[in-house]
Design a protein around this motif. Structure first.
Motif, PDB file in Angstrom:
ATOM      1  N   CYS A   1       0.869  -1.238  -0.045  1.00 18.70           N
ATOM      2  CA  CYS A   1       0.017  -0.031  -0.071  1.00 18.70           C
ATOM      3  C   CYS A   1       0.925   1.053   0.072  1.00 18.70           C
ATOM      4  O   CYS A   1       1.862   1.324   0.712  1.00 18.70           O
ATOM      5  CB  CYS A   1      -1.073   0.198   1.110  1.00 18.70           C
ATOM      6  SG  CYS A   1      -1.980   1.488   1.312  1.00 18.70           S
TER       7      CYS A   1
ATOM      8  N   SER B   1      -5.962   3.198   1.870  1.00 14.01           N
ATOM      9  CA  SER B   1      -6.850   3.097   0.747  1.00 14.01           C
ATOM     10  C   SER B   1      -6.586   1.665   0.064  1.00 14.01           C
ATOM     11  O   SER B   1      -5.420   1.568  -0.251  1.00 14.01           O
ATOM     12  CB  SER B   1      -6.806   4.149  -0.257  1.00 14.01           C
ATOM     13  OG  SER B   1      -7.612   3.860  -1.149  1.00 14.01           O
TER      14      SER B   1
ATOM     15  N   ARG C   1      -7.684  -1.820  -2.103  1.00 14.08           N
ATOM     16  CA  ARG C   1      -8.866  -2.134  -3.315  1.00 14.08           C
ATOM     17  C   ARG C   1      -9.909  -2.784  -2.793  1.00 14.08           C
ATOM     18  O   ARG C   1      -9.725  -3.838  -1.780  1.00 14.08           O
ATOM     19  CB  ARG C   1      -8.168  -2.985  -4.247  1.00 14.08           C
ATOM     20  CG  ARG C   1      -8.533  -3.833  -5.422  1.00 14.08           C
ATOM     21  CD  ARG C   1      -7.674  -4.172  -6.449  1.00 14.08           C
ATOM     22  NE  ARG C   1      -6.739  -5.597  -5.632  1.00 14.08           N
ATOM     23  CZ  ARG C   1      -7.498  -6.569  -5.602  1.00 14.08           C
ATOM     24  NH1 ARG C   1      -8.441  -6.879  -6.284  1.00 14.08           N
ATOM     25  NH2 ARG C   1      -6.781  -7.416  -5.116  1.00 14.08           N
ATOM     26  N   SER C   2     -10.974  -2.618  -3.280  1.00 17.39           N
ATOM     27  CA  SER C   2     -12.245  -3.294  -2.537  1.00 17.39           C
ATOM     28  C   SER C   2     -12.345  -4.506  -2.471  1.00 17.39           C
ATOM     29  O   SER C   2     -12.965  -5.291  -1.638  1.00 17.39           O
ATOM     30  CB  SER C   2     -13.388  -2.284  -3.091  1.00 17.39           C
ATOM     31  OG  SER C   2     -13.477  -1.021  -2.775  1.00 17.39           O
TER      32      SER C   2
ATOM     33  N   SER D   1      -9.933  -6.582  -2.513  1.00 16.36           N
ATOM     34  CA  SER D   1      -8.816  -7.334  -1.791  1.00 16.36           C
ATOM     35  C   SER D   1      -9.097  -8.419  -0.744  1.00 16.36           C
ATOM     36  O   SER D   1      -9.894  -7.967   0.135  1.00 16.36           O
ATOM     37  CB  SER D   1      -8.022  -6.228  -1.521  1.00 16.36           C
ATOM     38  OG  SER D   1      -6.846  -6.895  -0.511  1.00 16.36           O
TER      39      SER D   1
ATOM     40  N   ASP E   1     -13.658   2.286  -6.877  1.00 13.98           N
ATOM     41  CA  ASP E   1     -12.943   0.793  -6.854  1.00 13.98           C
ATOM     42  C   ASP E   1     -12.088   0.371  -5.597  1.00 13.98           C
ATOM     43  O   ASP E   1     -11.438  -0.684  -5.420  1.00 13.98           O
ATOM     44  CB  ASP E   1     -12.267   0.572  -8.073  1.00 13.98           C
ATOM     45  CG  ASP E   1     -11.052   1.306  -8.405  1.00 13.98           C
ATOM     46  OD1 ASP E   1     -10.783   2.315  -7.451  1.00 13.98           O
ATOM     47  OD2 ASP E   1     -10.510   1.244  -9.544  1.00 13.98           O
ATOM     48  N   HIS E   2     -12.083   1.610  -4.674  1.00 12.88           N
ATOM     49  CA  HIS E   2     -11.113   1.365  -3.492  1.00 12.88           C
ATOM     50  C   HIS E   2     -12.114   1.596  -2.235  1.00 12.88           C
ATOM     51  O   HIS E   2     -13.172   2.258  -2.339  1.00 12.88           O
ATOM     52  CB  HIS E   2     -10.057   2.274  -3.506  1.00 12.88           C
ATOM     53  CG  HIS E   2      -8.953   1.687  -4.469  1.00 12.88           C
ATOM     54  ND1 HIS E   2      -8.924   1.443  -5.653  1.00 12.88           N
ATOM     55  CD2 HIS E   2      -7.558   1.440  -3.843  1.00 12.88           C
ATOM     56  CE1 HIS E   2      -7.810   0.880  -6.043  1.00 12.88           C
ATOM     57  NE2 HIS E   2      -6.835   0.971  -5.043  1.00 12.88           N
TER      58      HIS E   2
END
Length: 198
Positions: free
Chosen positions: A58, A74, A76-77, A79, A151-152
């Motif tokens: 990150c 932040s 990645r959603s 992940s 998308d995060h």
């Protein structure tokens, strides 16, 4: 002497009238812009519901409060690391030193054996694996809330403790799509550093 107005200033004017804001393009690629903003590199770690270690590299993180000590990362959603953080209610944030480029690459890949090929430990009350051989500092963080943005997901957390290690290897930096070394010796006093939490 008249006091300045507290009303917001329009970003542009045309004939004395506020101009319309420019349209926001859905086709904007933010990546080249952010590539020119060098940052440190961290690995976020936690455990999933089956107590398997999860982690990802990150570079999108910042402090948001000193009292209480809180920060934002932040992720990645989609992940699995984010899912593990929600399961566990917290995470460890490992700030990498400049000898840990291979670890940064490993944790930004889909390598399922990333923890098998990385030295880590789990101290008492740790929120996730501590990458002691690759990190110059690690913070254990309790999850406060999450907010999905595109998308995060922005992850807000309170720092419970910080462990610092030898800073002889300087912090690892990343920008312009490549790694870099800290330009000054770690023991050189900094001057003119802004207080970002002011």
């Amino acid at each position: 002497m008249p006091r300045p107005s507290r009303t917001s200033v329009p970003h542009a004017t045309s004939g004395g009238r506020p101009a319309e804001p420019p349209p926001i393009s859905a086709d904007v690629d933010l990546r080249p812009f952010m590539a020119t903003f060098p940052t440190g590199v961290a690995v976020v770690t936690s455990f999933d519901a089956d107590h398997r270690p999860r982690g990802m590299t990150c570079t999108s993180l910042c402090s948001i409060s000193v009292a209480p000590p809180c920060l934002l990362v932040s992720l990645r959603s989609a992940s699995p690391t984010l899912s593990a953080i929600r399961d566990q209610g917290g995470f460890a944030l490992n700030l990498l030193h400049d000898g840990a480029q291979a670890t940064s690459n490993r944790f930004s890949s889909g390598d399922p054996e990333r923890f098998e090929s990385t030295e880590w430990e789990l101290p008492v009350q740790a929120r996730g694996p501590h990458l002691w051989a690759d990190a110059h500092a690690t913070a254990d963080c309790a999850l406060l809330s999450t907010t999905v943005i595109g998308d995060h997901t922005a992850v807000f957390a309170e720092v419970e403790r910080v462990i610092t290690r030898d800073l002889t290897p300087a912090p690892l930096l990343y920008g312009l799509r490549r790694y870099a070394r800290w330009p000054l010796p770690a023991d050189t006093p900094a001057t003119g550093v802004p207080d970002v939490n002011r």
